[in-house]
Design an enzyme around this catalytic site. Sequence first.
Site, PDB file in Angstrom:
ATOM      1  N   ASP A  36       2.772  47.732 -95.526  1.00  0.00           N
ATOM      2  CA  ASP A  36       3.551  48.802 -94.899  1.00  0.00           C
ATOM      3  C   ASP A  36       4.833  49.133 -95.660  1.00  0.00           C
ATOM      4  OD1 ASP A  36       1.671  48.395 -92.734  1.00  0.00           O
ATOM      5  OD2 ASP A  36       2.954  46.771 -92.030  1.00  0.00           O
ATOM      6  N   GLU A 212      -2.108  56.218 -87.151  1.00  0.00           N
ATOM      7  CA  GLU A 212      -1.015  55.273 -87.039  1.00  0.00           C
ATOM      8  C   GLU A 212      -0.135  55.465 -88.268  1.00  0.00           C
ATOM      9  OE1 GLU A 212      -3.145  51.535 -86.852  1.00  0.00           O
ATOM     10  OE2 GLU A 212      -3.168  51.319 -89.020  1.00  0.00           O
TER      11      GLU A 212
END
Length: 330
Positions: A36, A212
């Site tokens: 991420d 997401e």
Amino acid sequence: MKKVGFNFLLLVLGFGVSTCFAQNPLNFGSNIRTADPSAHVWQDGKMYLYTSHDEECQEDFHMKNWHTFSSTDLVSWVDHGPSLSVDDLSWADNYAWAPDAAYKNGKYYLVFPAGSGFKDRKNPERSTKWMGIGIAVSDSPTGPFKDAIGGPLWREPYANDPSLFIDDDGKAYLYFHGKNADYYVAEMADDLLSIKGEFRKMDMGGYEPKMEGPWVFKRNDNYYFTMPENNRMLAYYMAKSPKGPWTYKGSFMDEESNSNNHHSIVEYKGQWLLFYHRWLATTDTGCKKKQRHSAAEYLYFNGDGTIQKVRRTDKGVAGFSTNVKPLSEK
């Protein structure tokens, strides 16, 4: 002896080459597992990555802290260690997932998701997992960051994967993945410690797939809402406002081995870059399974502002310092 000396010279040269060129995954100087990556360039001219940290061989995403890395050439990285941990929070003890960062009012802000409880993947009705989004502040881009409000920005809806975008006029917008609340935006207060008004449902042009990890950025007069569509391939919308209405433009990176992908997009020294994570086999560990690693690729745009297709490479942003000319030469 001459042959031995020649072979030694080749070995030395080979080592020099390996340390001068980036590879995918990015080399952070250890076997730390990161995912991420949120990329930002601050006033000091360095590239900063704010990442989540997968514990080695973990069975699920039970993650405990966030790391910050910095570089000037995308090859040599400094690991500044955990910049924040769930141990520093009074309202969460787990799920240190995808973070983002911002600079405003002379302060650095880390916006992060965290939570508590347990997710029962076999019997979802038994799950007690909850997640919210917090704000931490530091005088330094590398932290340590301190929880600024002592709790999440809100408790309902369940939310994670924040993307904090500050527009040219200084207004800040928070995008996130939330339970029954995807494709919403919240305008932030000027101090970035609360939201202003209500969540706003954005006009996505009639196409709202499962998603997401949103990431929003601006290039020229275009705003880009990018995301892992169906939590896998990277796709994007374009608009003339940070609140939309948005027009879907398709994917710019295909999925890899049915694995999730989170990303960020940033311009550095005149070159646009895509940071993301890959799931790669880790045969040097006891679990011998695929784990997540941060990676990077060059990103290019067409004349109309649309994003060209990006393919994963083992080379990544190799030779960045030699490929990118100083701005004065552009």
